[in-house]
Scaffold this active site. Structure first.
Site, PDB file in Angstrom:
ATOM      1  CB  THR A  26     -41.404   6.754  21.720  1.00 16.91           C
ATOM      2  OG1 THR A  26     -41.958   6.998  20.428  1.00 16.91           O
ATOM      3  CG2 THR A  26     -42.532   6.616  22.731  1.00 16.91           C
ATOM      4  N   GLY A  27     -40.544   8.229  24.486  1.00 19.80           N
ATOM      5  CA  GLY A  27     -40.156   7.943  25.862  1.00 19.80           C
ATOM      6  C   GLY A  27     -39.956   9.198  26.682  1.00 19.80           C
ATOM      7  CB  SER A  28     -39.447   9.603  30.322  1.00 19.86           C
ATOM      8  OG  SER A  28     -38.321   8.747  30.474  1.00 19.86           O
ATOM      9  CB  ALA A  81     -31.448   3.313  24.853  1.00 25.21           C
ATOM     10  N   GLY A  93     -37.698  -0.300  23.407  1.00 20.67           N
ATOM     11  CA  GLY A  93     -39.039  -0.854  23.259  1.00 20.67           C
ATOM     12  C   GLY A  93     -39.841  -0.900  24.529  1.00 20.67           C
ATOM     13  N   GLY A  94     -39.290  -0.335  25.614  1.00 17.98           N
ATOM     14  CA  GLY A  94     -40.057  -0.283  26.852  1.00 17.98           C
ATOM     15  C   GLY A  94     -41.360   0.476  26.699  1.00 17.98           C
ATOM     16  N   GLY A  95     -41.383   1.416  25.748  1.00 19.54           N
ATOM     17  CA  GLY A  95     -42.599   2.163  25.450  1.00 19.54           C
ATOM     18  C   GLY A  95     -43.412   1.567  24.322  1.00 19.54           C
ATOM     19  CD  GLU A 101     -38.682   3.617  19.989  1.00 18.97           C
ATOM     20  OE1 GLU A 101     -39.119   4.401  20.837  1.00 18.97           O
ATOM     21  OE2 GLU A 101     -38.168   2.516  20.277  1.00 18.97           O
ATOM     22  CE  LYS A 119     -33.444   4.229  31.099  1.00 13.57           C
ATOM     23  NZ  LYS A 119     -33.552   5.297  32.113  1.00 13.57           N
TER      24      LYS A 119
END
Length: 215
Positions: A26-28, A81, A93-95, A101, A119
């Site tokens: 998940t994520g950008s 990440a 876990g920012g999302g 995950e 990152k």
């Protein structure tokens, strides 16, 4: 950094083999990977998704989303990440998708982490560490985290995870022993998942750039 994310994501396609079921994070940065995966979607059996957000994007590309309970272990998991250290230990876990995950990472033979250069850090902790918590235990867990780590837990009060839980973001940490901290935080009653991927770190980290670097 969007170009670096895209380059890392497209490099990860090199690891996708015909007939695979691919674990998808998940994520950008992962969004770029899903878009790239869409171009070869006919070559794979499907995907296991870590979030409703990724599920929707996969389906937009016509990729079948499968249940991990029915697939068994996976050959490949690709995710981003929030931080990555030299040992390929991660903060994620920012999302707010950290639990799913971590489940998919554990079920996968190979974990490819795709990041932009920002990152990479020498020591984890500048990015607040997400901890998914059962709602009734939020205050208890926050107090115990403060006592255990000295870090400052902050309730992400506008967010519920896809599992219906809350997230505490722990600020002001310098995580010199990620494996030990992951183990300790997991022992607190009410903690569902800790956003440290240290016991099961990434196998490969791809850092976006011209050309991408593989670590």
């Amino acid at each position: 950094m969007s170009e670096a994310k895209r380059l890392a994501a497209e490099k990860a396609i090199d690891y996708v083999e015909d007939g695979m079921i691919v674990g998808v994070g998940t994520g950008s940065t992962v969004a770029y990977f899903i878009d790239a995966l869409g171009h070869i979607g006919h070559r794979i059996k499907g995907a296991v998704s870590s979030s409703e957000q990724s599920t929707a994007r996969l389906r937009q590309h016509g990729i079948e989303v499968l249940d991990l309970n029915h697939t068994g272990n996976l050959s490949l998991y690709v995710d981003g990440a929030d931080e990555c250290d030299p040992n390929r230990c991660l903060i994620k876990g920012g999302g707010a998708a950290l639990t799913r995950e971590k489940i998919i990472a554990e079920a996968s033979e190979r974990f490819i982490c795709i990041v932009d250069p920002s990152k990479q850090v020498p020591v984890l902790g500048k990015f607040p560490l997400p901890v998914e918590v059962i709602p009734m235990a939020r205050s208890l867990v926050a107090r115990q985290i403060l006592a255990l780590t000295g870090g400052q837990p902050v309730w992400r009060d506008v967010v519920l995870t896809d599992n219906g839980n809350v997230v505490l973001d722990v600020h002001n940490l310098q995580i010199t022993d990620p494996v030990a901290l992951e183990r300790s935080l997991n022992q607190i009653p009410g903690v569902v998942c800790v956003g440290l991927f240290a016991r099961r770190p990434a196998d490969v980290v791809i850092v976006g750039g011209e050309p991408p670097r593989v670590l």
